[in-house]
Design a protein around this motif. Sequence first.
Motif, PDB file in Angstrom:
ATOM      1  N   ASN A 276       0.791  -1.229   0.000  1.00  0.00           N
ATOM      2  CA  ASN A 276       0.000   0.000   0.000  1.00  0.00           C
ATOM      3  C   ASN A 276       0.823   1.279   0.000  1.00  0.00           C
ATOM      4  O   ASN A 276       0.273   2.363  -0.206  1.00  0.00           O
ATOM      5  CB  ASN A 276      -0.925   0.028   1.224  1.00  0.00           C
ATOM      6  CG  ASN A 276      -1.939  -1.093   1.212  1.00  0.00           C
ATOM      7  OD1 ASN A 276      -1.625  -2.238   1.476  1.00  0.00           O
ATOM      8  ND2 ASN A 276      -3.180  -0.754   0.878  1.00  0.00           N
ATOM      9  N   VAL A 277       2.133   1.177   0.286  1.00  0.00           N
ATOM     10  CA  VAL A 277       2.941   2.389   0.398  1.00  0.00           C
ATOM     11  C   VAL A 277       3.939   2.464  -0.751  1.00  0.00           C
ATOM     12  O   VAL A 277       4.249   1.460  -1.402  1.00  0.00           O
ATOM     13  CB  VAL A 277       3.690   2.435   1.748  1.00  0.00           C
ATOM     14  CG1 VAL A 277       2.711   2.296   2.907  1.00  0.00           C
ATOM     15  CG2 VAL A 277       4.765   1.369   1.829  1.00  0.00           C
ATOM     16  N   SER A 278       4.450   3.658  -0.973  1.00  0.00           N
ATOM     17  CA  SER A 278       5.458   3.858  -2.009  1.00  0.00           C
ATOM     18  C   SER A 278       6.828   3.424  -1.510  1.00  0.00           C
ATOM     19  O   SER A 278       7.015   3.135  -0.318  1.00  0.00           O
ATOM     20  CB  SER A 278       5.505   5.333  -2.408  1.00  0.00           C
ATOM     21  OG  SER A 278       6.007   6.114  -1.319  1.00  0.00           O
ATOM     22  N   GLY A 281       7.900   5.785   1.097  1.00  0.00           N
ATOM     23  CA  GLY A 281       7.174   5.505   2.328  1.00  0.00           C
ATOM     24  C   GLY A 281       7.752   4.319   3.070  1.00  0.00           C
ATOM     25  O   GLY A 281       7.843   4.322   4.305  1.00  0.00           O
ATOM     26  N   PHE A 330       1.088   6.689   5.155  1.00  0.00           N
ATOM     27  CA  PHE A 330       1.798   6.535   3.885  1.00  0.00           C
ATOM     28  C   PHE A 330       1.021   5.761   2.826  1.00  0.00           C
ATOM     29  O   PHE A 330       1.552   5.486   1.753  1.00  0.00           O
ATOM     30  CB  PHE A 330       3.131   5.819   4.131  1.00  0.00           C
ATOM     31  CG  PHE A 330       4.069   6.571   5.025  1.00  0.00           C
ATOM     32  CD1 PHE A 330       4.819   7.627   4.543  1.00  0.00           C
ATOM     33  CD2 PHE A 330       4.194   6.231   6.374  1.00  0.00           C
ATOM     34  CE1 PHE A 330       5.689   8.332   5.366  1.00  0.00           C
ATOM     35  CE2 PHE A 330       5.056   6.927   7.206  1.00  0.00           C
ATOM     36  CZ  PHE A 330       5.801   7.986   6.704  1.00  0.00           C
ATOM     37  N   ASP A 331      -0.234   5.409   3.094  1.00  0.00           N
ATOM     38  CA  ASP A 331      -1.021   4.619   2.153  1.00  0.00           C
ATOM     39  C   ASP A 331      -1.293   5.421   0.878  1.00  0.00           C
ATOM     40  O   ASP A 331      -1.950   6.447   0.916  1.00  0.00           O
ATOM     41  CB  ASP A 331      -2.340   4.205   2.814  1.00  0.00           C
ATOM     42  CG  ASP A 331      -3.180   3.299   1.932  1.00  0.00           C
ATOM     43  OD1 ASP A 331      -2.691   2.904   0.857  1.00  0.00           O
ATOM     44  OD2 ASP A 331      -4.317   2.981   2.314  1.00  0.00           O
ATOM     45  N   VAL A 332      -0.770   4.937  -0.238  1.00  0.00           N
ATOM     46  CA  VAL A 332      -1.031   5.599  -1.520  1.00  0.00           C
ATOM     47  C   VAL A 332      -2.066   4.835  -2.339  1.00  0.00           C
ATOM     48  O   VAL A 332      -2.479   5.283  -3.400  1.00  0.00           O
ATOM     49  CB  VAL A 332       0.272   5.738  -2.343  1.00  0.00           C
ATOM     50  CG1 VAL A 332       1.252   6.651  -1.641  1.00  0.00           C
ATOM     51  CG2 VAL A 332       0.896   4.371  -2.617  1.00  0.00           C
ATOM     52  N   ALA A 333      -2.479   3.670  -1.828  1.00  0.00           N
ATOM     53  CA  ALA A 333      -3.449   2.857  -2.555  1.00  0.00           C
ATOM     54  C   ALA A 333      -4.882   3.299  -2.296  1.00  0.00           C
ATOM     55  O   ALA A 333      -5.729   3.248  -3.182  1.00  0.00           O
ATOM     56  CB  ALA A 333      -3.289   1.380  -2.168  1.00  0.00           C
ATOM     57  N   ASN A 334      -5.165   3.749  -1.063  1.00  0.00           N
ATOM     58  CA  ASN A 334      -6.528   4.105  -0.689  1.00  0.00           C
ATOM     59  C   ASN A 334      -6.717   5.576  -0.376  1.00  0.00           C
ATOM     60  O   ASN A 334      -7.837   6.039  -0.261  1.00  0.00           O
ATOM     61  CB  ASN A 334      -6.974   3.284   0.537  1.00  0.00           C
ATOM     62  CG  ASN A 334      -7.002   1.800   0.245  1.00  0.00           C
ATOM     63  OD1 ASN A 334      -7.841   1.316  -0.476  1.00  0.00           O
ATOM     64  ND2 ASN A 334      -6.047   1.068   0.816  1.00  0.00           N
ATOM     65  N   GLY A 335      -5.632   6.303  -0.194  1.00  0.00           N
ATOM     66  CA  GLY A 335      -5.750   7.685   0.216  1.00  0.00           C
ATOM     67  C   GLY A 335      -5.896   7.788   1.721  1.00  0.00           C
ATOM     68  O   GLY A 335      -5.858   6.802   2.440  1.00  0.00           O
TER      69      GLY A 335
END
Length: 427
Positions: A276-278, A281, A330-335
């Motif tokens: 889920n994180v970059s 992240g 840091f979640d970039v998948a769900n915002g």
Amino acid sequence: METIEAVQSSVDMIWMMIGAILVFFMHAGFAMVETGFTRSKNTVNILMKNLLTVSLGSLLYFIIGFAIMFGPSAFGLIGTEGFALLGREDIGFFVFQAVFAATCATIISGAVAERMKLSSYLILVVAMTGVIYPIVGHWVWGGGWLAELGYIDFAGSSVVHLTGAVGALIAAWLIGPRIGKYSGHSVNVIPGHSVPLGALGVFILWLGWFGFNGGSTLAADPTLVPLVIANTLLAASAAVLSTALYTKLRYKRIDASLTLNGALSGLVGITAGCANVSLIGAIAIGLVSGVLMTESIRFFDVKARIDDPVGAISVHGIAGIWGTLAVGLFDVANGAFYGGGVSVITIQFIGVAAIIGWTTLTVGGSLLTIRLFTSLRVSKEDETIGLDYSEHGTQAYVLQDVFKGAEPRSNDFAHRLTQLGKSVEAK
């Protein structure tokens, strides 16, 4: 001619089985870390605990745990069907999950090393792999109430590692410290006997973690798998560097055992959000994990005076909490928010609190129940001799004159240990 779907299904199953094999191999890593960070007189006992944990845990998880974790849900709390895999055809998925269950239980072994009675420990393993861990897993991965909330723990920072660490904390607290660890206001260092073994264990665990996190994709996804493995690599590497630098600044030297644990803390930290994180992240999560773990070990050792020989509570617990909450940062998948404006980090906090509460109550209750029938720890004499001799009647290392082929001389440690054991038997 096979269809594309059939080929893809075969490839996915092979990838999941490779992940399961790597996770199984992690038990060798746990055994080496625990052995290296403790005294040589308890080596056989630690090896037997790890071997028995994965064996007993796999059978218990087969009979009852898998059904509780992945069976049809009753009120979002517990699975109700599929005991002994009856009516289930997903044997490969079971194998992958079984090695996870044993991993959760073996975390406790390190925290209670050198003083817990083997029989009492194994009873706790039964409770952990049969009921305690599977219920947590059902909440998060089996369609339970936390899953319905939107809780994120991709590979187990909280489900596996935090659950095991809370169990380790309760067990270490109830059993008490090793003899000689604390005297008055002093905290005495009881060094492990082999840093090389500990380092070997860390490298084995790091390798296995690529299967732990990567296999959790449950499919050979050409986009997701590389991201998960890259995040795993970067978080662990960042945690090693942050731990090394922090110990250099705090203690004027790079502490070897803490830096080795730093790798593990980074691995635990990234496990929840590895999908889920970059990449940036993941590095941030790892950097913080190393520092948090270092200070946490000092807190439990000095302030709380809870004796944890391998730092399992901090590595798996504190880093596990941080990694789970960090998904919300840091979640970039769900915002940052789900529908209705509920923040990811709020849901993560609810899940962490629920797992801590459940594990505290159940592990504490299990240990207190065990204590009604038998002791949790060995006698002072047995602890002094070492659990290798008192529990297994043998030694891991036999010192002798290899050049002359002679028996151990009177001043050899092995001979003195044997004589001490005989004197105890005679009493």
